[in-house]
Scaffold this active site. Structure first.
Site, short mmCIF file in Angstrom:
data_model
loop_
_atom_site.label_atom_id
_atom_site.label_comp_id
_atom_site.label_asym_id
_atom_site.label_seq_id
_atom_site.Cartn_x
_atom_site.Cartn_y
_atom_site.Cartn_z
N GLU A 1 -7.44 -1.54 -3.06
CA GLU A 1 -8.06 -0.39 -2.70
C GLU A 1 -7.64 0.51 -4.18
O GLU A 1 -6.83 0.33 -4.82
CB GLU A 1 -7.13 0.12 -1.70
N ASP B 1 0.77 -1.10 -0.09
CA ASP B 1 0.03 -0.09 0.07
C ASP B 1 0.85 1.13 0.05
O ASP B 1 1.51 1.39 0.89
CB ASP B 1 -0.95 -0.09 1.20
N HIS C 1 -6.52 10.95 5.39
CA HIS C 1 -7.77 10.56 6.02
C HIS C 1 -8.60 11.93 6.09
O HIS C 1 -8.37 12.69 7.13
CB HIS C 1 -7.63 9.72 7.46
N GLU D 1 -11.45 0.75 -0.03
CA GLU D 1 -10.46 -0.19 0.27
C GLU D 1 -11.37 -1.25 1.18
O GLU D 1 -12.26 -0.72 1.83
CB GLU D 1 -9.22 0.36 1.04
#
Length: 497
Positions: free
Chosen positions: A478, A269, A357, A383
């Site tokens: 994701e 990731d 986020h 995701e």
């Protein structure tokens, strides 16, 4: 889908392989009575890889392979006698190609991977007249598209959530999208960088590689292709390579000797940003076929979430669809069958400039807030995590990820080392996540006490690894999507997943 075609070498083909590679001279030919024929004149070793100027020479490799296969172990038939070939008139291996010769294959066609579930990549993209990408990649993506128009991601139509039919697009929406075109190009550049970096990462991720080496090579490639420039363009967050029961937020600290294994389930990731516009995308690296259903569950659940997403979509409805797809899969690991579960306290999220986020979360299970909806212009990371464990993660292991709090105000610091470290963080990362390896790379040392002081003051947030129960396995996929006025664009979509 399979990311690599495995070719088995049949007994008796050793001669074909050796002769095709030019590794050794041809075996002496024999006649029908088993007597050795007269030896042919030795070929010029410099001409092994080149063709000559006759029609017969185009079949040189194929003819040699056929002879070797006929004369290999267990070959009981009559062996064909080779024809004398005309010697190439000019050029050693590596000389410029002559007219009509296609030359060596372009570097991008040599890509291969051992990772399962990854589809093969097509030819590298680029504008006519621009340089071609190399392997390993060295050409910045901006140089491949000098016009500044970068590839558009996968576009999907919105649907009307009351009727289920495709939503009509107004002229006003088209005009809004035209106005925003220049901003879309920034994030499309980041998306193309992500695709090319992960294409490279997939070619080097093999059993036996140190995870530190894998992350550093991936990150170095990311910096080259995005043309890292302070906070204007660069890596969006540390490369996560969480293994097995560790779901997220783990990257090796300096000196870590963890190795990627054949039986590992690794979530790779990483992110790229241009102007603070972040592409966040991940996939599961695994080599053992017994984990295929687990990885497929996460991949298909993510694709289902992407399909359900759109302007006015309720976030709770996306979670219900993801859970239904995820729980339809079972996986047998070492003789034990597990139902794949979504991790209920993880999920997707909205993304804002320089803020990985943002305010909204996209659940992976049904229930939750009924009124929160997606809105036009928003950027989301969709995701999903599928697990054979309990479906609930907790913080564990040594921390490697940190991030300055987005809303942190001025806080007086008494420790000089903490003040100096905060200046380094503000200059190089600001509110983007970072890891301890990156502080080491910048020349920082003996910074742990200062880092702890920043965390205690609430300026920096420690982000420990998130883990399911030990012995379980977690898979992740994701994608980043953009909710444009006329349609949604899956920015991170590539040939691979």
């Amino acid at each position: 889908s399979r990311g690599m075609v495995v070719v088995e070498v049949q007994p008796g083909a050793e001669g074909a392989t050796a002769e095709a590679n030019g590794a050794s001279g041809p075996a002496p030919a024999k006649d029908a009575n088993g007597k050795a024929a007269e030896a042919e004149p030795a070929k010029d070793p410099e001409n092994r890889e080149g063709g000559d100027d006759g029609d017969e020479d185009e079949d040189d490799g194929a003819g040699g392979a056929a002879d070797g296969a006929a004369g290999g172990e267990g070959g009981g038939g009559k062996k064909k006698k080779k024809k004398n070939k005309k010697k190439k008139k000019a050029g050693a291996a590596g000389a410029p190609a002559v007219e009509g010769d296609a030359g060596p294959p372009p570097p991008e066609e040599e890509w291969s991977t051992l990772i399962r579930g990854i589809k093969p990549w097509g030819p590298s993209k680029g504008e006519p007249g621009a340089p071609r990408q190399t392997l390993p990649p060295t050409v910045p993506v901006a140089d491949l598209f000098p016009s500044g128009n970068f590839p558009v991601g996968e576009e999907q139509q919105y649907r009307d959530y009351t009727t289920g039919n495709p939503r009509e697009v107004s002229a006003e929406a088209r005009e809004r999208e035209r106005i925003e075109h220049i901003n879309y190009n920034e994030i499309r550049r980041a998306a193309e960088v992500h695709r090319q970096v992960r294409k490279y990462a997939q070619s080097i991720a093999r059993p036996g590689i140190l995870l530190t080496e894998l992350c550093e090579r991936l990150e170095d490639c990311n910096r080259r292709l995005v043309q890292e420039t302070g906070l204007e363009a660069g890596i969006a967050f540390p490369t996560g390579c969480s293994l097995d029961w560790v779901a997220a937020h783990w990257t090796p600290n300096s000196g870590d000797k963890t190795v990627l294994q054949y039986d590992s389930v690794c979530k790779l990731d990483f992110g790229t940003h241009v102007g603070g516009r972040i592409i966040d995308s991940a996939w599961t690296v695994h080599f053992n076929p017994q984990f295929d259903p687990l990885a497929e569950a996460a991949r298909e659940a993510t694709n289902a979430g992407v399909r359900e997403a759109g302007v006015d979509a309720r976030l709770c409805d996306i979670g219900a669809v993801v859970q239904e797809v995820m729980e339809s899969y079972e996986v047998e690991i070492d003789g034990t069958t597990h139902r794949v579960k979504p991790i209920r306290n993880l999920g997707g999220h909205s993304i804002a400039p320089y803020r990985i986020h943002a305010d909204k979360s996209v659940p992976m299970v049904r229930g939750g807030e009924q009124t929160s909806r997606m809105e036009e212009g928003e950027l989301y990371a969709i995701e999903t995590f599928g697990t054979t464990g309990k479906g609930y993660v907790h913080e564990d292991l040594e921390c490697s990820h940190y991030m300055k709090n987005f809303d942190a105000g001025f806080v007086p610091l008494r420790l000089p080392r903490a003040k100096q470290l905060l200046n380094t963080i503000n200059k190089n990362f600001d509110t983007l996540a970072f890891c301890r390896r990156w502080l080491d790379r910048l020349g920082e040392d003996k910074y742990l006490m200062g880092l702890r002081a920043l965390c205690d003051a609430g300026i920096v947030q420690a982000i420990p690894p998130l883990c399911d129960v030990k012995g379980s396995h977690v898979a992740q996929y994701e994608h980043t999507i953009l909710l444009k006025p006329t349609c949604k664009e899956v920015l991170s979509r590539g040939d691979d997943y």
